[in-house]
Design an enzyme around this catalytic site. Structure first.
Site, PDB file in Angstrom:
ATOM      1  N   TYR A 440       0.806  -1.221   0.000  1.00 21.41           N
ATOM      2  CA  TYR A 440       0.000   0.000   0.000  1.00 21.41           C
ATOM      3  C   TYR A 440       0.837   1.269   0.000  1.00 21.41           C
ATOM      4  O   TYR A 440       2.040   1.231   0.196  1.00 21.41           O
ATOM      5  CB  TYR A 440      -1.058   0.003   1.093  1.00 21.41           C
ATOM      6  CG  TYR A 440      -0.662  -0.120   2.542  1.00 21.41           C
ATOM      7  CD1 TYR A 440       0.621   0.055   3.017  1.00 21.41           C
ATOM      8  CD2 TYR A 440      -1.667  -0.409   3.479  1.00 21.41           C
ATOM      9  CE1 TYR A 440       0.923  -0.043   4.356  1.00 21.41           C
ATOM     10  CE2 TYR A 440      -1.378  -0.514   4.833  1.00 21.41           C
ATOM     11  CZ  TYR A 440      -0.083  -0.321   5.262  1.00 21.41           C
ATOM     12  OH  TYR A 440       0.201  -0.417   6.599  1.00 21.41           O
ATOM     13  N   GLU A 441       0.158   2.363  -0.260  1.00 23.15           N
ATOM     14  CA  GLU A 441       0.779   3.684  -0.468  1.00 23.15           C
ATOM     15  C   GLU A 441       1.784   3.659  -1.618  1.00 23.15           C
ATOM     16  O   GLU A 441       2.809   4.325  -1.589  1.00 23.15           O
ATOM     17  CB  GLU A 441       1.452   4.198   0.815  1.00 23.15           C
ATOM     18  CG  GLU A 441       0.608   4.121   2.055  1.00 23.15           C
ATOM     19  CD  GLU A 441      -0.764   4.780   1.919  1.00 23.15           C
ATOM     20  OE1 GLU A 441      -0.957   5.562   0.981  1.00 23.15           O
ATOM     21  OE2 GLU A 441      -1.631   4.505   2.756  1.00 23.15           O
ATOM     22  N   GLY A 442       1.472   2.886  -2.644  1.00 21.12           N
ATOM     23  CA  GLY A 442       2.343   2.750  -3.809  1.00 21.12           C
ATOM     24  C   GLY A 442       3.189   1.513  -3.672  1.00 21.12           C
ATOM     25  O   GLY A 442       4.137   1.474  -2.882  1.00 21.12           O
TER      26      GLY A 442
END
Length: 598
Positions: A440-442
């Protein structure tokens, strides 16, 4: 029951002795948390993490969150009470501005304490973590009225925040998003659409939840240029600024996940929910990156935190578990077998984790201090240099620390053998929880592409050249110091490999973009190794200086630093050569097979 002890002594060593925390007292907030005050803050944070937050970790994993028929969500037993103590202690607003109810202390202090909290319970700390990212976005892009309406309550912790970016059909490629915003004619908008994977999207720990939602205003350009960001509270605010009427949004379901069961990861449905524009129309991407950059640094810290707590449990087990005899002779003759910590392969695992954790801690605190300079310094050149550093290092902190955090959680689980695979010892939770941080978050592949495609060449390569210069000068300044040779020679070799890799990308990446894509992950980790190696070289230099001055009763602490640093340089740093060899082979064979051959 898993154990955890916050590494306060090590944090103080890094901040005070290696990074020169006292040199920053000219910046706002630092003088309020120096010397004994800093130590007291860390000690109190450690107490909360160890005694209040840690006991909720296993419970959260086993119970998970429960969604009810009315769309409400109940968090696991003990979460509300632990969260309340976290908020009452002022931890939510530790680094938030004083004028909005925070304490205004350095981000570096917040980062130090956050490591302890996240090691104790990653899933629980996601609730305040998302809130702090939302606070940063509102402070940076909001109007004075929005800041006044939302930030103080969020800093207090009675309201929480979220990031609503992902949709079922689009994750990284946000230009495809379909959530729409229709003007109401009074400055507000009707927000309609569905978001997925929304951490802390619905729960029972706060009076209101402030959702920050990416959407496209009717008639906006296609792609990312037409994205805007909106503040969409769960409960609309009445004329007095208090939560009132329920907004037309709901939690449709909770995702069934591999880990972080204590966090309510929601499918969120928006049905003409009332929202207010945050920032400029079609300027949502810029506002989103304020949240994302804050979140990416926080997620990198999650990787370090899971590695640290997993390591501590592996060490305790290795000292206690009796199996076999030492290869060099019996070490515990009074027992039927020796503890497994005597075996070299167990030591390989423990030393690898330890060497990473101590360097990773220094790396995150170094980067946090740069954030403080970027946001608090009155010197334009200092701010620019610090901002350059942050931009360059954010994908490295996120990608390298989370990849290694998961790898080390698995390594710690392996120390337990079969006992690591069953739930009794809790090691599988660290593995399962650590896995999400890589995604997550890229996802980390995106972090690598961001580093190679955007950060490396930004401003003519100003940031990366500054890093090369700083590390190169450190090696040169200490070249004649024989005691530093085990550290500086390995670091210089790693730096040479990194510079060669950078030159290869410059020569081959533009010629064939697939070369840059194929090289990106190896380049990310090569860069990370050099950054971690630089931390170790500085820690070794500090430790040697302290020993020369008598060590003030801490001889074993500094001796252990030197040994652990040498292990990193001898056993871990040589991996830079392998990364260079792989990335410089190019993309030809990687891309040669037609898709139908797979």
């Amino acid at each position: 029951m898993p154990i955890y002890q916050a590494p306060v002594r090590d944090t103080l060593f890094v901040l005070n002795e290696v990074l020169g925390y006292e040199r920053y007292t000219n910046l706002p907030g630092f003088s309020d948390a120096s010397g004994d005050v800093l130590e007291a803050i860390l000690a109190e944070g450690a107490r909360l993490a160890e005694n209040v937050i840690l006991p909720t970790n296993r419970v959260g994993d086993m119970e998970g969150c429960v969604r009810h028929d009315d769309g409400s969500v109940t968090t696991p037993k003990g979460f509300k009470e632990a969260y309340r103590q976290y908020c009452e202690g002022g931890w939510m607003g530790l680094a938030a501005p004083v004028e909005h109810g925070g304490q205004g202390l350095p981000y570096a202090v917040h980062t130090a304490v956050a490591e302890y909290m996240v090691s104790a319970n990653l899933a629980l700390l996601m609730y305040p973590g998302l809130t702090q990212g939302a606070i940063a976005a509102i402070l940076t892009h909001g109007t004075d009225e929005q800041k006044t309406a939302f930030v103080p309550k969020m800093v207090e912790g009675v309201w929480t925040g979220t990031m609503n970016l992902t949709e079922p059909h689009c994750g990284t490629d946000l230009g495809l998003l379909r959530t729409k915003a229709v003007p109401n004619g009074d400055g507000t908008y009707k927000i309609s659409g569905q978001k997925i994977f929304i951490s802390a999207g619905e729960h029972d720990m706060a009076d209101n939840i402030v959702h920050l939602v990416l959407a496209r205003i009717e008639g906006a350009p296609e792609g990312v240029k037409g994205i805007s960001l909106f503040i969409v509270p769960k409960l609309k605010l009445d004329a007095a600024g208090n939560p009132g009427e329920r907004n037309t949004l709901s939690c449709g379901s909770i995702e069934e996940k591999m880990g972080i069961h204590g966090n309510s990861t929601c499918v969120m449905n928006y049905d003409e929910a009332e929202g207010a524009l945050l920032g400029e129309p079609n300027g949502g991407l810029r506002a989103m990156f304020t949240m994302m950059n804050e979140a990416r640094l926080g997620v990198g810290l999650q990787g370090l935190s899971q590695s640290e707590v997993a390591y501590q449990n592996a060490v305790a087990y290795a000292k206690d578990r009796l199996q076999g005899r030492s290869l060099t002779g019996v070490k515990a003759p009074e027992k039927k077998a020796d503890p497994i910590i005597v075996h070299p392969d167990i030591r390989r695992s423990l030393m690898t984790m330890r060497a990473f954790n101590e360097a990773g801690r220094a790396f995150t605190l170094w980067t946090a201090l740069k954030s403080d300079v970027a946001h608090r310094s009155g010197d334009d050149s200092d701010r620019q240099a610090a901002d350059d550093h942050m931009s360059l290092m954010t994908p490295i902190v996120k990608g390298v620390l989370t990849d290694k955090g998961f790898e080390h959680a698995v390594m710690a689980q392996q120390v337990f053998g079969g006992h690591g695979y069953i739930e009794e010892h809790g090691m599988s939770q660290f593995v399962r929880d650590a896995r999400i941080a890589m995604i997550y978050e890229g996802a980390n592949g995106i972090q690598a592409l961001d580093l190679v495609g955007r950060k490396l060449g930004a401003n003519g390569g100003r940031a990366v050249q500054a890093f090369f210069k700083e590390v190169g000068e450190f090696c040169e300044e200490n070249r004649a110091d024989e005691k530093m040779a085990p550290y500086t020679k390995a670091l210089k070799k790693g730096l040479n490999d990194l510079q060669a890799a950078t030159m290869w990308l410059m020569q081959n990446g533009m010629k064939n973009p697939d070369n840059a894509g194929a090289a990106s992950t190896d380049f990310l980790h090569l860069f990370g190794l050099v950054a971690l190696g630089y931390m170790w070289a500085q820690m070794a230099k500090t430790a040697q200086g302290k020993l020369a001055d008598g060590a003030n009763g801490s001889t074993s602490f500094y001796d252990n630093k030197l040994v652990t640093g040498r292990y990193f340089m001898e056993r871990v740093m040589p991996e830079t050569a392998a990364h260079l060899a792989r990335l410089s082979s190019g993309a030809e064979t990687m891309m040669a097979l037609p898709a139908e051959a797979f």
